[in-house]
Design a protein around this motif. Structure first.
Motif, PDB file in Angstrom:
ATOM      1  N   LEU A 188      15.786 -33.749   6.401  1.00 38.94           N
ATOM      2  CA  LEU A 188      16.934 -32.856   6.590  1.00 38.94           C
ATOM      3  C   LEU A 188      18.186 -33.540   6.046  1.00 38.94           C
ATOM      4  N   LEU A 189      18.352 -34.807   6.367  1.00 36.74           N
ATOM      5  CA  LEU A 189      19.518 -35.549   5.864  1.00 36.74           C
ATOM      6  C   LEU A 189      19.443 -35.739   4.350  1.00 36.74           C
ATOM      7  N   VAL A 190      18.268 -36.033   3.843  1.00 37.31           N
ATOM      8  CA  VAL A 190      18.099 -36.189   2.393  1.00 37.31           C
ATOM      9  C   VAL A 190      18.489 -34.886   1.681  1.00 37.31           C
ATOM     10  N   ILE A 192      20.561 -32.558   2.674  1.00 41.85           N
ATOM     11  CA  ILE A 192      22.018 -32.387   2.728  1.00 41.85           C
ATOM     12  C   ILE A 192      22.719 -33.381   1.803  1.00 41.85           C
ATOM     13  N   HIS A 193      22.325 -34.647   1.877  1.00 36.73           N
ATOM     14  CA  HIS A 193      23.077 -35.687   1.157  1.00 36.73           C
ATOM     15  C   HIS A 193      22.887 -35.594  -0.356  1.00 36.73           C
ATOM     16  N   LEU A 195      22.692 -32.806  -1.974  1.00 39.09           N
ATOM     17  CA  LEU A 195      23.641 -31.766  -2.373  1.00 39.09           C
ATOM     18  C   LEU A 195      25.089 -32.233  -2.212  1.00 39.09           C
ATOM     19  N   SER A 196      25.378 -33.000  -1.163  1.00 35.99           N
ATOM     20  CA  SER A 196      26.766 -33.454  -0.987  1.00 35.99           C
ATOM     21  C   SER A 196      27.165 -34.391  -2.126  1.00 35.99           C
ATOM     22  N   ALA A 197      26.216 -35.173  -2.634  1.00 27.66           N
ATOM     23  CA  ALA A 197      26.504 -36.028  -3.795  1.00 27.66           C
ATOM     24  C   ALA A 197      26.870 -35.156  -4.995  1.00 27.66           C
ATOM     25  N   GLU A 199      28.053 -32.120  -4.877  1.00 24.34           N
ATOM     26  CA  GLU A 199      29.341 -31.483  -4.562  1.00 24.34           C
ATOM     27  C   GLU A 199      30.497 -32.422  -4.929  1.00 24.34           C
ATOM     28  N   SER A 224      29.764 -43.050   1.108  1.00 24.84           N
ATOM     29  CA  SER A 224      28.483 -43.297   0.453  1.00 24.84           C
ATOM     30  C   SER A 224      27.282 -42.905   1.301  1.00 24.84           C
ATOM     31  N   SER A 225      26.165 -42.663   0.612  1.00 22.37           N
ATOM     32  CA  SER A 225      24.879 -42.415   1.269  1.00 22.37           C
ATOM     33  C   SER A 225      23.789 -42.969   0.367  1.00 22.37           C
ATOM     34  N   ARG A 226      22.595 -43.149   0.910  1.00 24.91           N
ATOM     35  CA  ARG A 226      21.476 -43.610   0.086  1.00 24.91           C
ATOM     36  C   ARG A 226      21.246 -42.642  -1.067  1.00 24.91           C
ATOM     37  N   MET A 227      21.344 -41.334  -0.789  1.00 26.98           N
ATOM     38  CA  MET A 227      21.113 -40.333  -1.832  1.00 26.98           C
ATOM     39  C   MET A 227      22.175 -40.424  -2.917  1.00 26.98           C
ATOM     40  N   PHE A 271      22.320 -27.938   6.644  1.00 30.74           N
ATOM     41  CA  PHE A 271      21.014 -27.701   6.038  1.00 30.74           C
ATOM     42  C   PHE A 271      20.914 -26.237   5.581  1.00 30.74           C
ATOM     43  N   GLY A 274      22.782 -25.526   2.502  1.00 36.27           N
ATOM     44  CA  GLY A 274      22.249 -26.193   1.316  1.00 36.27           C
ATOM     45  C   GLY A 274      21.010 -25.542   0.715  1.00 36.27           C
TER      46      GLY A 274
ATOM     47  N   LEU B 189      33.195 -36.250   1.313  1.00 35.48           N
ATOM     48  CA  LEU B 189      31.869 -36.751   1.696  1.00 35.48           C
ATOM     49  C   LEU B 189      31.855 -37.236   3.145  1.00 35.48           C
ATOM     50  N   HIS B 193      29.270 -35.929   5.850  1.00 34.78           N
ATOM     51  CA  HIS B 193      28.276 -36.860   6.395  1.00 34.78           C
ATOM     52  C   HIS B 193      28.435 -37.115   7.889  1.00 34.78           C
ATOM     53  N   GLU B 199      24.214 -33.366  13.099  1.00 29.87           N
ATOM     54  CA  GLU B 199      23.144 -32.377  12.952  1.00 29.87           C
ATOM     55  C   GLU B 199      21.774 -33.044  13.155  1.00 29.87           C
ATOM     56  N   SER B 224      19.937 -42.176   5.187  1.00 28.20           N
ATOM     57  CA  SER B 224      21.100 -42.860   5.762  1.00 28.20           C
ATOM     58  C   SER B 224      22.393 -42.631   4.975  1.00 28.20           C
ATOM     59  N   SER B 225      23.502 -42.816   5.667  1.00 24.81           N
ATOM     60  CA  SER B 225      24.828 -42.768   5.047  1.00 24.81           C
ATOM     61  C   SER B 225      25.715 -43.752   5.797  1.00 24.81           C
ATOM     62  N   LEU B 270      28.983 -27.274   1.268  1.00 25.86           N
ATOM     63  CA  LEU B 270      28.761 -28.051   2.488  1.00 25.86           C
ATOM     64  C   LEU B 270      30.073 -28.331   3.207  1.00 25.86           C
TER      65      LEU B 270
END
Lengths: 314, 314
Positions: A188-190, A192-193, A195-197, A199, A224-227, A271, A274, B189, B193, B199, B224-225, B270
């Motif tokens: 779920l986070l992947v 979102i993140h 798409l946020s990247a 965006e 920042s995020s991993r994605m 989510f 997205g 972001l 995040h 969420e 993660s973020s 988002l």
């Protein structure tokens, strides 16, 4: 001499069955063989079996045969249909399996499906562990994956060495299903993140910011995020290949998460906002590209056209 | 003797003016004094000035006096009104400033406001640099902030040593305004995040997952973020104090980002989906709590009630 022979027996590792020898399952088998486990494997695709044999694996001709030769079995399967077939089809696991066997189920599927299989196996004295994998195919190849393991604790403990044989780290998460639930939340986070990247990249491009600068500055800070770190470079370049995760395959994960949160009656505003963009990515022909292609969907919506990207125009 | 005296003169650092001695400005002054810059400071709040004097700063009685005593000035101000007053009010910077002065404007404000001030200062031979700060008050206190600097390159170069005196790292980002634009994208972001972390926590709690486990397992993986890592523990505990960033103050940033992306005519699905939850947080009385309190808003919406949290019930 006798003592030494006994020691040798004591050291011998148990046979591990590997059903599904694709990108993930094939990588598990490779690492287990390197860790000196005898591995018995099966896959309907001949090429995969051949590659497995070349690595020193023992090819079996059916799931039933794998089950008759190994008391710890890993399953890594691409679809619900393949899963039903592997467990309960003609020459499936259920045909050959012996009581006391443990099956490490490593696919990402709905919990309902896994729970149904678990119950049907219990009647045969077989324990199923729910063990989804966190990590990409490339990470599996490098033994850089995490296992979210759940189910019977004693069964889990008996498989410790096997987990260590194919994963970087294994988390024991609790009762059957918690592993899958954690995987759903992570994805779920992947979703979102990723798409946020995109965006952030599109806002940056519209504002005339050099995207390489944006990636460097923002990847290092609170946004920042991993994605963002992993998919950002594909977005900066405007190239979504080679895929780490194909959009068309990821759709299965999105459908599973959606069914999961609906059943929980849980609000998931980001989510939900997205998901339509992932659908649009498939409609716009990005199915075989990496999910980073969501960036192209958003660029189109922002009326940013043509091959030029912020990172090149700056 | 003469040579040594000259060397000493050569080594002397230029006076730096610091206007605004609050959490951020006060921290800048502290680090600059530690780096042996003479610092002339002003703040309308007497307590802040007193603390500044105790650190060895030279208190001025107005912005005009600061401007007459330092040719590099940092402004760190809480609102557009305070900014207008500091620059062009009675006894403002414009009253005392000398040609050749450089002003490092470190607040987060709209670009229109900063651009207007820049133009009015140019006429007096004064250059304004747009230099928003990435980092919290706690980070400023520890000299762990990043500066997104933009504007005249030569003016920036002349301030290098000053930036190094109060920030961990400084990025020169290009023409005037790029620094602010990067800050807006970073905060877009952060806005997303922070809510996505909430969420994930609420889905996890609804699914019966222990939230400490969720935090540990997911914080280490692809989902993660920075926000998940930083705000997650507050959400797990269900306590949103002490605030790193108060909800009511963060609303200013949200309003600025919203105006910015609207002007760009850029889709931000988002961010748009997230904003109502920040509004709800203020309405539900979380204004003085950390923005992590968005977690409480989402829990309420999910009909999770009472003081019990997943992390405690597990």
């Amino acid at each position: 001499m006798q003592r030494s022979a006994q020691l040798k027996v004591g050291r011998r590792k148990p046979a591990v069955g590997q059903i599904g020898l694709g990108i993930m399952g094939g990588a598990f088998a490779k690492h287990l063989l390197a860790a000196r486990f005898p591995v018995v494997g099966y896959d309907p695709a001949v090429a995969q079996v051949r590659a497995f044999s070349r690595m020193g694996g023992h090819a079996a001709s059916s799931c039933a045969e794998v089950a008759s030769r190994a008391k710890i079995i890993i399953t890594s399967l691409p679809s619900p249909a393949a899963m039903e077939e592997a467990f309960f089809g003609k020459d499936g696991i259920a045909e050959g399996v012996r009581p006391g066997t443990i099956v490490i189920e490593a696919s990402t599927m709905t919990l309902e499906l896994k729970e149904g299989i678990r119950r049907r196996l219990v009647r045969r004295g077989v324990r199923l562990l729910d063990c989804p994998i966190s990590g990409t195919g490339a990470q599996a190849a490098a033994k850089d994956i995490a296992v979210y393991a759940s189910g019977d604790r004693r069964a889990f403990n008996r498989c410790r060495a096997v987990f260590d044989g194919f994963a970087r780290s294994t988390y024991y998460c609790g009762e059957f299903g918690i592993g899958s639930k954690l995987k759903f939340v992570a994805n779920l986070l992947v979703t979102i993140h990723n798409l946020s990247a995109a965006e952030a990249m599109v806002v940056g491009e519209k504002a005339g910011i050099d995207l390489k600068l944006l990636y460097r500055v923002i990847g290092d800070g609170a946004g920042s995020s991993r994605m963002f770190q992993v998919r950002g470079p594909m977005m900066v370049a405007g190239r979504y290949e080679p895929p780490q995760m194909k959009s068309e395959i990821y759709q299965k994960d999105i459908d599973i998460i959606r069914a999961f949160v609906r059943r929980l009656k849980c609000p998931t505003p980001l989510f939900d906002a997205g998901v339509p963009f992932y659908t649009a990515a498939l409609r716009q022909g990005w199915g075989r590209h990496d999910t980073a292609a969501i960036h192209a969907v958003l660029r189109k919506r922002a009326r940013l056209r043509g091959p030029k990207r912020g990172g090149q125009t700056g």
